[in-house]
Design an enzyme around this catalytic site. Structure first.
Site, PDB file in Angstrom:
ATOM      1  CG  ASP A   5      -1.705  -1.303   1.183  1.00  0.00           C
ATOM      2  OD1 ASP A   5      -2.161  -1.868   0.168  1.00  0.00           O
ATOM      3  OD2 ASP A   5      -1.732  -1.763   2.325  1.00  0.00           O
ATOM      4  CE  LYS A  44       2.916  -2.358  -4.660  1.00  0.00           C
ATOM      5  NZ  LYS A  44       2.614  -1.796  -3.078  1.00  0.00           N
ATOM      6  N   GLY A  45       0.965   1.743  -7.762  1.00  0.00           N
ATOM      7  CA  GLY A  45       0.070   1.945  -8.859  1.00  0.00           C
ATOM      8  C   GLY A  45       0.081   3.476  -9.285  1.00  0.00           C
ATOM      9  N   GLY A  85      -4.131  -4.027  -4.293  1.00  0.00           N
ATOM     10  CA  GLY A  85      -5.065  -3.072  -4.741  1.00  0.00           C
ATOM     11  C   GLY A  85      -4.231  -1.871  -5.223  1.00  0.00           C
ATOM     12  CG  HIS A  86      -1.292  -1.918  -7.509  1.00  0.00           C
ATOM     13  ND1 HIS A  86      -0.223  -2.553  -8.545  1.00  0.00           N
ATOM     14  CD2 HIS A  86      -0.983  -2.542  -6.292  1.00  0.00           C
ATOM     15  CE1 HIS A  86       0.517  -3.127  -7.711  1.00  0.00           C
ATOM     16  NE2 HIS A  86       0.001  -3.076  -6.472  1.00  0.00           N
ATOM     17  CD  GLN A 131       0.929  -8.649  -2.822  1.00  0.00           C
ATOM     18  OE1 GLN A 131       1.568  -9.421  -3.587  1.00  0.00           O
ATOM     19  NE2 GLN A 131      -0.236  -8.487  -3.280  1.00  0.00           N
TER      20      GLN A 131
HETATM   21  P1  IMP Z   1      -2.476 -12.969   1.285  1.00  0.00           P
HETATM   22  O1  IMP Z   1      -1.288 -12.431   0.445  1.00  0.00           O
HETATM   23  O2  IMP Z   1      -4.005 -12.426   0.492  1.00  0.00           O
HETATM   24  O3  IMP Z   1      -2.795 -14.231   1.782  1.00  0.00           O
HETATM   25  O4  IMP Z   1      -2.315 -12.043   2.498  1.00  0.00           O
HETATM   26  C1  IMP Z   1      -1.201 -12.065   3.485  1.00  0.00           C
HETATM   27  C2  IMP Z   1      -0.772 -10.759   4.169  1.00  0.00           C
HETATM   28  O5  IMP Z   1      -0.455  -9.648   3.172  1.00  0.00           O
HETATM   29  C3  IMP Z   1      -2.125 -10.181   4.832  1.00  0.00           C
HETATM   30  O6  IMP Z   1      -1.579  -9.738   6.013  1.00  0.00           O
HETATM   31  C4  IMP Z   1      -2.360  -9.256   3.974  1.00  0.00           C
HETATM   32  O7  IMP Z   1      -3.243  -8.095   4.675  1.00  0.00           O
HETATM   33  C5  IMP Z   1      -1.125  -8.768   3.345  1.00  0.00           C
HETATM   34  N1  IMP Z   1      -1.389  -8.152   1.780  1.00  0.00           N
HETATM   35  C6  IMP Z   1      -1.724  -9.002   0.961  1.00  0.00           C
HETATM   36  N2  IMP Z   1      -1.690  -8.125  -0.208  1.00  0.00           N
HETATM   37  C7  IMP Z   1      -1.565  -7.049   0.151  1.00  0.00           C
HETATM   38  C8  IMP Z   1      -1.514  -5.747  -0.331  1.00  0.00           C
HETATM   39  O8  IMP Z   1      -1.612  -5.622  -1.766  1.00  0.00           O
HETATM   40  N3  IMP Z   1      -1.282  -4.668   0.306  1.00  0.00           N
HETATM   41  C9  IMP Z   1      -1.250  -4.878   1.700  1.00  0.00           C
HETATM   42  N4  IMP Z   1      -1.007  -5.923   2.367  1.00  0.00           N
HETATM   43  C10 IMP Z   1      -1.254  -7.085   1.531  1.00  0.00           C
END
Ligand code: IMP
Length: 426
Positions: A13, A16-17, A40-41, A224
């Site tokens: 978060d 990046k997008g 979520g970009h 991420q």
């Molecule tokens: P998962 O990748 O959906 O299994 O989530 C694993 C962990 O990574 C969790 O703590 C999510 O909140 C975090 N996470 C996954 N994708 C994102 C992202 O795009 N932004 C922020 N945190 C993320």
């Protein structure tokens, strides 16, 4: 031509997008290399907000190629929804969007498995986005996965059935209290597969190699953040892919020697969504202000993000692991109005002062050591030139540059494309 990378240095978060969108005019190809619809970009331009999950953030520039690499995991249903949104906005993606045949597919049962696994963890849950990311990467490394290239094969449906049946048995094993109608989920899935089929499937490593040979410029887009990396993040509270620079090599088929600039993005403070350690987390009014002013809600799940001061121990580590060459600082505008800012420059680790990230950063082992820096009051959001930035913000930036031994070349002062200030070029 070398492949440049753009990646997040914190827990995701970072913005990046927005920066990929701003940078797209400098590149021929934008390539996503890992993650999936957990991302979520967010992009803002012409007064409108756009959220992308799997599709690269260069998609609004129709003359550019947007490539989904082999390291990405694709949920056809969510992908179709993203395409529908683009169509609503008259974005023509048919020529510009292409997908690696080696990218893995998220099945409806992967999502169910994610939910069952999280439910079974109780208090130790990861806080996953529940998009099926973990189970899909597990099937990839377990050599059971289904890839985009399989859609073109005659036995695709058989492969699907065999894996989905296996998943159903596993879901039963978890004995979790989740309700689902697989028939309905499968109808949506196969409908979305038909949409996917209308897109261009490519052997992306070959495509990228040829593009490089013909002098095309490529930007690899991370998802991420580095502290969510499966190897170097705060395991087990991480995602299931390599979010760091090495992930771009394996997620696109680009050799390490071909990597050029590594743009590292960080927020002027820190956020985290989901569970896991966060040494500089704030539980007071300051944290609440950051969350409110910075609108810190997940673009994918809508969850509130945890907020805290900037952690230079963690940031230094991320710069090191990624080989960052330039830094981009986001959301400096959110810190306007704080009289004094705190920056964590070291940890007290079991009674000792350390400046590297230890194996254990849980609260009982680590407490942050802060340096205080004078804040600034001015609203930054209307500023367009580096010369307008307040003196104390420049002081903050210069302090970070010195601590990290890297230049901060861009400062973002709001979500819109236009709210992006180039401080220096290197
Ligand atoms: P998962 O990748 O959906 O299994 O989530 C694993 C962990 O990574 C969790 O703590 C999510 O909140 C975090 N996470 C996954 N994708 C994102 C992202 O795009 N932004 C922020 N945190 C993320």
């Amino acid at each position: 031509m070398a492949v440049d990378l753009l990646l997040g240095l914190q827990w995701g978060d970072e913005g990046k997008g927005k920066i990929v969108d701003v940078f797209t005019s400098n590149y021929d190809i934008i390539a996503r290399f890992q993650g999936g619809p957990n991302a979520g970009h967010t992009l803002v331009f012409n007064g409108k907000k756009h959220v992308l999950h799997t599709i690269p953030s260069g998609i609004f520039h129709e003359d550019k190629v947007n490539l989904v690499g082999n390291g990405v995991v694709i949920d056809p249903v969510i992908f179709k929804k993203e395409l529908d949104k683009l169509e609503e906005q008259d974005v023509n993606y048919t020529k510009s969007l292409c997908i690696s045949r080696k990218a893995h597919i998220i099945l409806p049962t992967h999502r169910l498995l994610d939910a069952a696994s999280e439910a079974s963890k109780g208090k130790a849950k990861i806080g996953s986005t529940l998009k099926g990311i973990g189970p899909t990467y597990m099937d990839k490394t377990g050599r059971n996965g289904i890839r985009v290239g399989d859609i073109e094969l005659e036995d695709f449906k058989d492969k699907y059935r065999a894996l989905a049946d296996k998943h159903e048995a596993m879901i039963e094993f978890y004995n979790a209290d989740i309700e689902y109608d697989l028939k309905e989920l499968e109808a949506d899935f196969f409908d979305a597969i038909e949409t996917l089929k209308s897109l261009k499937f490519i052997d992306s490593e070959e495509y990228i190699y040829q593009a490089q040979q013909s002098g095309k410029t490529i930007l690899a887009e991370g998802a991420q953040g580095s502290l969510l990396d499966i190897d170097f993040g705060t395991y087990p509270y991480v995602t299931s892919s390599n979010t760091t620079a090495a992930g771009a090599c394996t997620g696109l088929g680009v050799a390490p020697s071909q990597i050029g600039e590594v743009f590292g993005i960080f927020k002027a403070y820190t956020t985290r969504v989901g569970s896991g350690p966060f040494p500089t987390e704030l539980f007071d009014e300051d944290g609440e202000t950051m969350g409110r002013v910075g609108q810190e809600f997940g673009a994918t799940t809508g969850r509130s993000r945890r907020c805290g001061w900037l952690d230079l121990v963690a940031l230094r580590y991320a710069c090191q692991v990624n080989g960052v060459t330039q830094l981009i600082m986001m959301k400096g505008d959110v810190l306007s109005g704080f009289e004094t800012l705190k920056v964590c420059t070291a940890y007290n680790y079991k009674g000792e002062t350390i400046t590297h990230l230890p194996y254990n950063i849980e609260e009982e082992n680590v407490s942050p050591i802060y340096t205080e820096i004078k804040g600034w009051a001015a609203d930054l959001t209307g500023m367009t030139e580096a010369s307008e930035l307040p003196e104390n913000l420049n002081g903050y930036i210069e302090f970070l540059e010195k601590e990290l031994n890297l230049p901060i070349t861009i400062v973002s002062v709001g979500p819109d494309r236009k709210q992006t200030i180039t401080r220096k070029t290197v």
